[in-house]
Scaffold this motif. Structure first.
Motif, short mmCIF file in Angstrom:
data_model
loop_
_atom_site.label_atom_id
_atom_site.label_comp_id
_atom_site.label_asym_id
_atom_site.label_seq_id
_atom_site.Cartn_x
_atom_site.Cartn_y
_atom_site.Cartn_z
N MET A 1 0.85 -1.19 0.00
CA MET A 1 0.00 0.00 0.00
C MET A 1 0.88 1.24 0.00
O MET A 1 1.77 1.36 0.85
N PRO A 2 0.66 2.16 -0.92
CA PRO A 2 1.53 3.33 -1.04
C PRO A 2 1.18 4.41 -0.02
O PRO A 2 0.77 5.52 -0.36
N ILE A 3 1.36 4.12 1.27
CA ILE A 3 1.11 5.13 2.29
C ILE A 3 2.22 6.17 2.24
O ILE A 3 3.30 5.93 1.72
N THR A 4 1.93 7.36 2.77
CA THR A 4 2.88 8.47 2.66
C THR A 4 3.02 9.17 4.01
O THR A 4 2.41 8.79 5.01
N ASP A 5 3.84 10.20 4.01
CA ASP A 5 4.00 11.11 5.14
C ASP A 5 4.40 10.38 6.42
O ASP A 5 5.24 9.49 6.38
N LYS A 6 3.80 10.78 7.55
CA LYS A 6 4.20 10.22 8.85
C LYS A 6 3.95 8.73 8.93
O LYS A 6 4.64 8.01 9.66
N TRP A 7 2.98 8.24 8.16
CA TRP A 7 2.66 6.81 8.19
C TRP A 7 3.80 6.00 7.59
O TRP A 7 4.23 5.01 8.16
N LYS A 8 4.29 6.43 6.44
CA LYS A 8 5.40 5.73 5.80
C LYS A 8 6.67 5.81 6.65
O LYS A 8 7.40 4.84 6.79
N ALA A 10 6.93 6.00 9.85
CA ALA A 10 6.84 5.17 11.06
C ALA A 10 6.71 3.69 10.76
O ALA A 10 7.21 2.86 11.52
N ILE A 11 6.03 3.35 9.66
CA ILE A 11 5.66 1.95 9.40
C ILE A 11 6.46 1.33 8.26
O ILE A 11 6.75 0.14 8.26
N GLY A 12 6.85 2.12 7.28
CA GLY A 12 7.44 1.59 6.05
C GLY A 12 6.36 1.48 4.98
O GLY A 12 5.36 2.19 5.03
N LEU A 13 6.55 0.58 4.03
CA LEU A 13 5.54 0.37 2.97
C LEU A 13 4.91 -1.01 3.17
O LEU A 13 5.47 -2.03 2.76
N TYR A 159 2.65 -11.56 18.40
CA TYR A 159 3.74 -12.35 17.81
C TYR A 159 3.50 -12.63 16.32
O TYR A 159 4.45 -12.75 15.55
N ASP A 160 2.24 -12.68 15.92
CA ASP A 160 1.90 -12.98 14.53
C ASP A 160 1.92 -11.74 13.64
O ASP A 160 2.14 -11.83 12.44
N ALA A 161 1.67 -10.58 14.23
CA ALA A 161 1.42 -9.35 13.47
C ALA A 161 2.66 -8.84 12.73
O ALA A 161 3.79 -9.03 13.16
N ASN A 162 2.39 -8.15 11.62
CA ASN A 162 3.45 -7.52 10.84
C ASN A 162 3.83 -6.15 11.41
O ASN A 162 4.95 -5.69 11.20
N VAL A 163 2.89 -5.51 12.07
CA VAL A 163 3.12 -4.21 12.68
C VAL A 163 2.46 -4.21 14.05
O VAL A 163 1.32 -4.65 14.19
N CYS A 164 3.17 -3.71 15.07
CA CYS A 164 2.60 -3.55 16.41
C CYS A 164 2.91 -2.15 16.91
O CYS A 164 4.05 -1.69 16.79
N GLY A 180 10.17 -2.08 7.52
CA GLY A 180 11.28 -1.14 7.49
C GLY A 180 11.08 0.14 8.28
O GLY A 180 12.02 0.89 8.46
N GLY A 181 9.87 0.39 8.73
CA GLY A 181 9.64 1.63 9.46
C GLY A 181 9.97 1.47 10.94
O GLY A 181 10.04 0.38 11.47
N SER A 182 10.21 2.59 11.57
CA SER A 182 10.38 2.61 13.02
C SER A 182 10.17 4.04 13.48
O SER A 182 10.46 4.98 12.76
#
Length: 198
Positions: A1-8, A10-13, A159-164, A180-182
Motif C-alpha cells: 500500500m503506497p502510504i505516505t507522510d508520517k505513516w510511511k 513510522a511503518i514503512g511500505l 507475535y503474529d502481526a506484521n506491525v505492532c 522497514g519503518g520505526s
C-alpha cells in the motif's frame, strides 16, 4: 500500500494482508489513531478505471462500544465525512457477520476490529479467520496490561502481526514493523503535549 507522510516514516511500505496490533490504555488515542489512518488509506488511489478512481475501502467494527458517543465524536473530529463511501463504521458486528461481509463485492480492504477482548476468538480461531482472507489487512485494537497487550489472544496476535504499536499519551510507538519503518506517530499534538508536559 503506497502510504505516505508520517505513516510511511513510522511503518514503512506495508502489504495489504495479515494482521497489525494497536494496543494501549483506555482514552489514550487508539480510536483516533485508527480513524486518522483509515482516512489516510481512504484517500489513496488503489487503481483507476475509465470512469473513476478507486480508493482503499476501510471499515471500523466497534465490537466493544458499538456506535457510542465517543466513537461518533472521534469520527467527526477526524473529518471522516470527507471519505464517506470509502470508510464505514460497523455496529458490533460479530466475527461471523464479518465473515459474510468480507465475502461480498466491494468489501473492506482494511478492517479495524475494536477490540480483541470482545471477539470471543481463541488464538487458533483468530489464525483461521485471518488465513481465510489473505487479501485483507486486519488491524486489531487491544487493551494493555502495563506496556504489554492484555490476554492470551492479544499476545498471540502480537507475535503474529506484521506491525505492532503501543499507544500511550496520544502517541503511537511502533514496537515492531516488518516493513522497514520505526518511530512514532503523534495522534494529537495538544493532548500529547499535555500528557508529557512538554
Amino acid at each position: 500500500m503506497p502510504i505516505t507522510d508520517k505513516w510511511k516514516d513510522a511503518i514503512g511500505l506495508p502489504e495489504l494482508k495479515g494482521s497489525w496490533l494497536i494496543y494501549g490504555g483506555s482514552g489514550e488515542g487508539k480510536t483516533s489513531l485508527c480513524m486518522q489512518f483509515g482516512k489516510h488509506l481512504s484517500q489513496i488511489v488503489k487503481h483507476k478505471t475509465k470512469k473513476n478512481e478507486i480508493y482503499y475501502r476501510t471499515a471500523y467494527d466497534s465490537i466493544e462500544e458499538g456506535l457510542s458517543a465517543s466513537i461518533q465524536d472521534a469520527y467527526i473530529r477526524t473529518g471522516m465525512s470527507d471519505v464517506a463511501g470509502w470508510f464505514d463504521l460497523l455496529d458490533k458486528e460479530s466475527i461471523d457477520e464479518l465473515r459474510i461481509r468480507l465475502k461480498m463485492k466491494r468489501s473492506p480492504d482494511v478492517l479495524f476490529i475494536d477490540s480483541v477482548q470482545y471477539t470471543g476468538l481463541t488464538p487458533m480461531q483468530y489464525k483461521a479467520f485471518v488465513n481465510d482472507f489473505p487479501d485483507k489487512l486486519f488491524i486489531w485494537l487491544s487493551h494493555a496490561d502495563g506496556l504489554n497487550p492484555k490476554g492470551a489472544l492479544a499476545q498471540a496476535i502480537y507475535y503474529d502481526a506484521n506491525v505492532c504499536m503501543l499507544v500511550k499519551g496520544f502517541k503511537a510507538f511502533v514496537k515492531k514493523s516488518r516493513y522497514g519503518g520505526s518511530g512514532e506517530i503523534v495522534i494529537s499534538e495538544t493532548k500529547a503535549r499535555e500528557y508529557y508536559e512538554i
